[in-house]
Structures are given as structure tokens and as C-alpha cells.
Design a protein around this motif. Sequence first.
Motif, PDB file in Angstrom:
ATOM      1  N   GLN A 192       1.119 -13.240   8.828  1.00 29.22           N
ATOM      2  CA  GLN A 192       0.687 -12.496  10.009  1.00 29.22           C
ATOM      3  C   GLN A 192       1.743 -11.451  10.333  1.00 29.22           C
ATOM      4  O   GLN A 192       2.801 -11.763  10.893  1.00 29.22           O
ATOM      5  CB  GLN A 192       0.490 -13.438  11.204  1.00 29.22           C
ATOM      6  N   TRP A 193       1.458 -10.209   9.991  1.00 28.03           N
ATOM      7  CA  TRP A 193       2.418  -9.145  10.223  1.00 28.03           C
ATOM      8  C   TRP A 193       2.559  -8.899  11.724  1.00 28.03           C
ATOM      9  O   TRP A 193       1.565  -8.883  12.454  1.00 28.03           O
ATOM     10  CB  TRP A 193       1.969  -7.860   9.521  1.00 28.03           C
TER      11      TRP A 193
ATOM     12  N   GLY B 241      -6.475  -1.576  12.854  1.00 31.60           N
ATOM     13  CA  GLY B 241      -5.774  -1.551  11.575  1.00 31.60           C
ATOM     14  C   GLY B 241      -4.524  -0.709  11.592  1.00 31.60           C
ATOM     15  O   GLY B 241      -3.929  -0.468  10.532  1.00 31.60           O
TER      16      GLY B 241
ATOM     17  N   ARG C 169      -0.036  -2.690  12.817  1.00 35.14           N
ATOM     18  CA  ARG C 169       0.889  -3.475  11.993  1.00 35.14           C
ATOM     19  C   ARG C 169       0.790  -3.034  10.534  1.00 35.14           C
ATOM     20  O   ARG C 169      -0.151  -2.344  10.147  1.00 35.14           O
ATOM     21  CB  ARG C 169       0.570  -4.970  12.120  1.00 35.14           C
ATOM     22  N   ASN C 170       1.756  -3.445   9.755  1.00 36.80           N
ATOM     23  CA  ASN C 170       1.697  -3.254   8.314  1.00 36.80           C
ATOM     24  C   ASN C 170       0.690  -4.246   7.728  1.00 36.80           C
ATOM     25  O   ASN C 170       0.249  -5.193   8.395  1.00 36.80           O
ATOM     26  CB  ASN C 170       3.066  -3.489   7.678  1.00 36.80           C
ATOM     27  N   SER C 171       0.332  -4.055   6.457  1.00 36.65           N
ATOM     28  CA  SER C 171      -0.603  -4.979   5.816  1.00 36.65           C
ATOM     29  C   SER C 171      -0.348  -5.024   4.322  1.00 36.65           C
ATOM     30  O   SER C 171       0.224  -4.086   3.746  1.00 36.65           O
ATOM     31  CB  SER C 171      -2.059  -4.567   6.091  1.00 36.65           C
TER      32      SER C 171
ATOM     33  N   ASN D  70      -2.659  -6.623   0.920  1.00 39.30           N
ATOM     34  CA  ASN D  70      -3.816  -7.368   0.438  1.00 39.30           C
ATOM     35  C   ASN D  70      -3.788  -7.508  -1.081  1.00 39.30           C
ATOM     36  O   ASN D  70      -3.805  -6.505  -1.799  1.00 39.30           O
ATOM     37  CB  ASN D  70      -5.116  -6.653   0.820  1.00 39.30           C
TER      38      ASN D  70
ATOM     39  N   TYR E  68       1.971   0.625   5.240  1.00 42.39           N
ATOM     40  CA  TYR E  68       2.982   0.465   6.286  1.00 42.39           C
ATOM     41  C   TYR E  68       2.946   1.661   7.229  1.00 42.39           C
ATOM     42  O   TYR E  68       2.607   2.785   6.857  1.00 42.39           O
ATOM     43  CB  TYR E  68       4.374   0.281   5.689  1.00 42.39           C
TER      44      TYR E  68
ATOM     45  N   SER F 168      -5.490   4.292   9.069  1.00 44.44           N
ATOM     46  CA  SER F 168      -5.012   3.077   8.405  1.00 44.44           C
ATOM     47  C   SER F 168      -4.844   3.290   6.911  1.00 44.44           C
ATOM     48  O   SER F 168      -4.013   2.643   6.268  1.00 44.44           O
ATOM     49  CB  SER F 168      -5.975   1.915   8.656  1.00 44.44           C
TER      50      SER F 168
END
Length: 422
Positions: free
Chosen positions: A224-225, A269, A272-274, A276, A301, A363
Motif C-alpha cells: 500500500q503506497w 490514481g 501515490r506511486n504505483s 503493477n 511515480y 496518472s
Amino acid sequence: MKSVAEICSDLIRFDTTNPGSGERPAAEYVATLLADAGLQPEVFESAPHRTTVVARFEGDSSDALLIHGHLDVVPADPAEWELHPFSGEIVDDCVYGRGAVDMKGSCAMTLATVLGMRARGLRPKRDLVLAFLADEEATGDYGSRHAVTEHRDLFDGVTQAISESGGFSVTSGPSRVYPIAVGERGTSWMKLTAHGVAGHGSRPAVDNPVATLAHALSRVASYQWPVRLTPSVAALLRSLSEITGQPIDLERLDDEADRLGALGTLFKGQIRNSANPTMLSAGYKVNVVPSSAEAHVDGRYLPGLQEEFLSTIDELLGPKITREFVNLEDAPSAPYPSSFFDELGAALVAEDPLARPVPYVMSGGTDAKSFARIGIEGYGFAPLMLRPDLDYFGMFHGKDERVPVEGLEFGTRVLTRLLTHP
């Protein structure tokens, strides 16, 4: 002169799927329209059929504005669509087909605006550089990256740019919110590799790289960022609070995004960073433990957070996973507040009195990243007035992609206002 809807339909009928046969037919069509209007398009290729078109429309100031769009599209399976994705049919006052939103519709608006200005003898306020690019749906190596390195002179004098993923309407009560992108998240596409000891699948594994990689990917996928509010996203939240008349709880932004529905997608979106996991590859036989396993991760990011993002990724992966970049692009941002942002907003309000322009951070990513490398400030501004029932974000790379004819016509009027003197 062709209408904006006709130009959009024509462009969609060129199958410019990436990867595929390239953008050349669509690029030649664009170049012909520009040449017939008295401009002098430059057509060049980075590889066979990977074709880009650039033209300059001289204005009253040499402080040039770049309007860029891409001619390639992502794949589309005709079996999943109600209408063939490359038909360009106009049904229920919408132009259907792959690229209608992303982004042949926007390219059509640019072309219709410029052709209309030429036909009426209108001169732009400032030099316009028009770029119709290859390869945005991959890394841009055959398109924008090639253009800024091998044809840098075509962008001389350009200080600002506008392109996709901004300027579209989101209906909220009596208002229509128009997010104008002032930045986008950076891109970190990574190839991950785990090495181990090969062996027979029936025996206890000494060092199974498949298991090592699977555990690492699970940590990445479940992480969880933390929320990181950049100044532009914070400004968006303040604007949405004012427009809706309800304060947004900054401690519960995920819940608030759900509560706000379509408006919530403008920041859900982007807080935060993500990262996947998207691809996996390992082994060649069910009873053999392989000596290595590979995976790919799509990382994104926020502006200013590349170092934090990569250090977190390394902690999650652990010491037994090596990573290398497939594509690493910084997160560009443009000045906000700024006089140019105000110009963009004023052009919208002039055509739609209910318009409420707000700052926005994308995003995903666009060719703006390449142009940022040569000092061009990029804004997401491809104006569209959309029906409330159309899921704009859902049509990006989705099936039954379509754009309203009246939305394209609206965008053409907005661009004309932006580019010409009152």
C-alpha cells in the motif's frame, strides 16, 4: 473543407496499431491536408513506415506553441466491438473506432482548427509547431524521442506545448469541470530477474527462482503506497472542494474519490506511486526447476518522487532480485498557476459558461516527457465537451471507443479561440 468528424473518421480507418505496420498511411494523409492548406510539412521516418509529420504555421510571435498528437493506437479485437474498430463509422452522433479518444480525435481537432484558420485567413497569435507522431503507445523511440534528438531544429523557439489527456468535461451538478493537466507521473518499466539452481521438479528445490520471484511480486502487488500530495494535486482537491461545496477529507482520500464518482477519478490514481506486475516468464517443462525467472513491472511515480519510489521497490524485491529498466522517464510538470494556464481556461469558459477549469496530474504518460527533455513545458489540453454518460477514462484502450461529434466541434472552437486574437 472536411469537417472535424470526417477527418477523425478518415484517421481511424488507417490501421496504425502499435506494434503493427506503422503510421505511414495516416502520416501521408495528414501531410497532404497540411500541404493543401499551404503549409510545408516535414515528413520523416525513424524506421521503415514509422512516420512522423511536423509543420510550422507562422504567427505574430516567434515564441512558439507546440501542438502534438500521436497517430499510433493500441490493438483492438473486432470480435469484442459492436462496430469494427477501424470503421470510423458515425453512429448516434459519435465517431466510433480505435483512436477516437486516444488520440485521433484530438489530431482531427488540431487539423480542423488549422485548416479552418487557413481558409479564413486567420493568423495565429504565435508560431504554431504541429507534430503528428509515431510510437507514443510504446516508448516513443520511433516517434517523439527520435524527433527531439534527430530533428531538434524543427522545435526551435517552442516554449510550451499542449496535447492529450486534459481539457475534457466532467459533469458535476450545474457545473462542468475541465481538468487541465499540468504534469504527469513518471514511468519506470522494469524487468526483474531471479536466479537460482536448476533441478528436477520432483525433488526439494535448492533455490527455486520461480518461487523467489513470485514472493517478490506478491510483496510489490500488495504494498500500500503512502499518499503523497504534490502541490498540483493539492490545488485540484481545493478546487473540487470549492466546486462541490463540500470539503474533501485529506485523511480519507480513497473513500473521498469513491464518494465523488467521476470527479474522484481525477485524483484517485494521482495521490501515490504505483507498481503493477504485468508479465511473467519462467521455465520450459513442468518437471524442471529452471535456473532463472523473469517478470515485468509497470511502475509510476509522482513528480519529485523517483528516488523514494525506487528505494521502496528495492526493499520490496529483496536482495535476490535484480532489476533493469525497460523504460525510465522522469515525471514532467508545467508551471501552475501560470498565465498560460489561465489562457487555456479562458478559452474553455468562452465556449462553455458552465466550465470550471482545474489543475490536474495525469496518472499515465504522454509524449510530453520527450519534449520536456528539450525544455518545453507541456500541458494536457485536448478540449472535449462530453456527455455525462460517456466514461472518458474507460474508453482509453477500451472497447467501443467513441467520441461525440459535438464534442469534437466544441474542441475545434476552443482551439481556434486559444490560437487566434479575439
